[in-house]
Design an enzyme around this catalytic site. Structure first.
Site, mmCIF file in Angstrom:
data_model
loop_
_atom_site.group_PDB
_atom_site.id
_atom_site.type_symbol
_atom_site.label_atom_id
_atom_site.label_comp_id
_atom_site.label_asym_id
_atom_site.label_seq_id
_atom_site.Cartn_x
_atom_site.Cartn_y
_atom_site.Cartn_z
ATOM 1 N N CYS A 7 0.858 -1.185 0.000
ATOM 2 C CA CYS A 7 0.000 0.000 0.000
ATOM 3 C C CYS A 7 0.890 1.228 0.000
ATOM 4 O O CYS A 7 2.098 1.151 0.226
ATOM 5 C CB CYS A 7 -0.955 0.024 1.198
ATOM 6 S SG CYS A 7 -0.189 0.473 2.764
ATOM 7 N N ASN A 10 0.070 6.838 2.803
ATOM 8 C CA ASN A 10 -0.875 7.778 3.409
ATOM 9 C C ASN A 10 -1.855 7.089 4.345
ATOM 10 O O ASN A 10 -2.328 7.673 5.291
ATOM 11 C CB ASN A 10 -1.618 8.567 2.327
ATOM 12 C CG ASN A 10 -2.371 7.673 1.370
ATOM 13 O OD1 ASN A 10 -2.019 6.521 1.187
ATOM 14 N ND2 ASN A 10 -3.387 8.231 0.750
ATOM 15 N N CYS A 12 -1.995 3.203 6.237
ATOM 16 C CA CYS A 12 -1.152 2.011 6.337
ATOM 17 C C CYS A 12 -1.997 0.744 6.387
ATOM 18 O O CYS A 12 -2.167 0.114 7.435
ATOM 19 C CB CYS A 12 -0.247 2.124 7.553
ATOM 20 S SG CYS A 12 0.845 3.555 7.419
ATOM 21 N N ARG A 13 -2.523 0.379 5.223
ATOM 22 C CA ARG A 13 -3.422 -0.764 5.149
ATOM 23 C C ARG A 13 -2.688 -2.093 5.092
ATOM 24 O O ARG A 13 -3.122 -3.074 5.667
ATOM 25 C CB ARG A 13 -4.335 -0.602 3.933
ATOM 26 C CG ARG A 13 -5.319 0.517 4.085
ATOM 27 C CD ARG A 13 -5.967 0.858 2.774
ATOM 28 N NE ARG A 13 -5.079 1.648 1.926
ATOM 29 C CZ ARG A 13 -5.420 2.149 0.748
ATOM 30 N NH1 ARG A 13 -6.612 1.926 0.274
ATOM 31 N NH2 ARG A 13 -4.571 2.863 0.041
ATOM 32 N N SER A 14 -1.580 -2.137 4.346
ATOM 33 C CA SER A 14 -0.932 -3.426 4.149
ATOM 34 C C SER A 14 -0.364 -4.023 5.436
ATOM 35 O O SER A 14 -0.452 -5.233 5.639
ATOM 36 C CB SER A 14 0.148 -3.324 3.068
ATOM 37 O OG SER A 14 1.144 -2.410 3.409
ATOM 38 N N ASP A 123 -6.029 5.949 14.054
ATOM 39 C CA ASP A 123 -4.805 6.565 13.563
ATOM 40 C C ASP A 123 -4.533 7.826 14.374
ATOM 41 O O ASP A 123 -5.379 8.724 14.430
ATOM 42 C CB ASP A 123 -4.987 6.902 12.081
ATOM 43 C CG ASP A 123 -3.684 7.344 11.419
ATOM 44 O OD1 ASP A 123 -2.877 7.990 12.101
ATOM 45 O OD2 ASP A 123 -3.509 7.052 10.227
#
Length: 466
Positions: A7, A10, A12-14, A123
């Site tokens: 990812c 901006n 942090c999904r991965s 976040d």
């Protein structure tokens, strides 16, 4: 299995995907990277690595094996599957792919952690976020889809080979649009007219591929199947071209026009009760008596590969689709449609449509467990069957949504196609347009491809005459 999640920095999904997947699939080697896309920071004093760590800690997820770096061409050598969780990043990864083998390793996971405008992960850089229980639900579904994607399915190369194999025998059907229908639904629709295909339905593609894929020695006793009509016609036609017999088990409530068509193509018909158990037991008896090879109407990889070629041709004509739609019964056409989009246009959404009075696929899809069709009561006779053990996992992995529609909407859509486009379609083929008409707000302004699956309507019993 070596798996990489990618990812941009901006959001942090991965790392979140990596952390949850590693807990659930401990036998897989799963890694993730946050690719900064050339930017040194996203917030003052923030690096992608620090941000990923803070987001993960805030959600109680271990991301000890993640790294913050650019995607490298060497990753194609290390990883068996690469899941990209950002559309910009997906394009970047595909640009550095060296060949078709590299491109086949890449999957685009749409909106797994970040649906819509709300920030859904806890976040520290955001003052507001939605409940992160929702995030975990989305991740759990993504994990299931990932595992299901490992189920048997035709490859990109197998679909290409199927297209070449059947090319001499089938029509390359037209792709048509209708301004009147576009105005009614508020979208730009392109219809792949498989109602103009050999035998009047897309089934000619799968049947031809299945018959032509078999060793000639296996075919000396002929082929056999159970079908409510279109596959029966297609297999009878394909068998006749190959010079072999076709033994067809048909439910007793099959439409007259389809029964007569099977006979005209030389199919040897055995009638059965209109339920899956009767179909299967009768077919087993026929195979035992004749020694014929079974060609299942949808639960067959060669059938699925053949059906996928309709969408391949659609995408060759219109590569800018937002959505591709197909009806769903047993799932052969839908599976092929989903795979073709995955391989040739992975950013295109795949949406299926199904009669509300035969909604086993919808219920199976939403509950993520197989639910058989029991006493379906719909005029869309081609959609009365249950999903198969091969088609169901493909649908779970690669279809975005299934919409159910009323019988009244099916009839209205069928009549609209006859009157406005001047094309003959059967009820099953009208089901996707019925979904657009019922859920027009969902599709407004979109570019949509629809597979018009068949045109074998019984002219003596048109639904608006009943």
């Amino acid at each position: 299995m070596n798996v990489l999640f990618v990812c941009t920095g901006n959001i942090c999904r991965s790392p979140l995907a990596e952390g949850i997947l590693r807990q659930k699939y401990s036998d897989w080697n799963i890694r993730s990277i946050v690719d900064s896309c050339g930017f040194e920071s996203f917030h003052t004093g923030d690096s992608p690595d620090n941000r990923a760590q803070q987001v993960a800690r805030a959600n109680g997820i271990d991301i000890s094996t993640h790294s913050s770096r650019l995607f490298r061409i060497e990753d194609f050598e290390v990883f068996d599957r690469i899941f990209v969780m950002d559309s910009t990043q997906y394009k970047s990864v595909m640009r550095v792919a060296r060949n078709e083998k590299d491109r086949q390793k890449v999957d685009f996971i749409r909106n797994v952690i970040y649906p819509g405008q709300n920030q859904p992960v806890k976040d520290p850089y955001y003052d507001h976020f939605s409940s992160f229980e929702t995030v975990f639900e989305q991740l759990d579904e993504a994990c299931a889809r990932f595992a299901e994607s490992l189920a048997p399915a035709p490859s990109l190369q197998e679909i290409k080979e199927a297209h070449q194999r059947i090319h001499p025998f089938i029509h390359r059907t037209p792709v048509m649009t209708c301004q009147g229908i576009n105005h009614i639904v508020g979208a730009e629709i392109w219809f792949k007219c498989e109602n103009m295909q050999k035998v009047g339905a897309f089934k000619a593609r799968g049947a031809t591929n299945a018959v032509r894929s078999l060793d000639p020695g296996m075919l000396r006793h002929g082929v056999a199947t159970h079908s409510s009509g279109n596959h029966a016609q297609a297999l009878s036609w394909a068998a006749r071209l190959a010079g072999i017999n076709a033994h067809i088990v048909m439910p007793s409530n099959s439409s007259r026009v389809k029964v007569e068509a099977v006979k005209s193509y030389g199919g040897k018909i055995t009638l059965c009760e209109p339920n899956l158990e009767s179909r299967e037991t009768t077919l087993a008896s026929v195979i035992e008596r004749t020694g014929a090879i079974e060609i299942h109407p949808y639960n067959n990889l060669e059938i699925i590969a053949g059906q996928a070629t309709a969408t391949v041709e659609l995408l060759e004509v219109r590569s800018d689709m937002d959505i591709v739609m197909a009806p769903v019964g047993g799932g052969g056409l839908l599976s092929g449609t989903a795979l073709a989009c995955r391989y040739f246009a992975p950013e295109v959404r795949v949406i299926a449509a199904e009669p509300a009075q035969a909604d086993d696929a919808f219920r199976s899809f939403t509950q993520r467990t197989f639910i058989p069709s029991v006493n379906p009561n719909t005029i869309a006779d081609g959609l009365r069957t249950s999903l198969g053990s091969l088609t169901f996992p493909i649908i779970l992995a690669f279809v975005d949504q299934i919409i159910t529609v009323s019988e009244e909407s099916i009839i209205a859509a069928m009549r609209l196609l006859w009157e406005r486009m001047k094309v003959v379609v059967e009820p099953s083929a009208a089901v996707p347009l019925a979904a657009l008409m019922e859920e027009h707000k969902l599709f407004r302004g979109k570019k949509i491809g629809i597979i018009l699956s068949g045109g074998n309507a019984d002219l003596e019993h048109l639904p608006w005459k009943l």
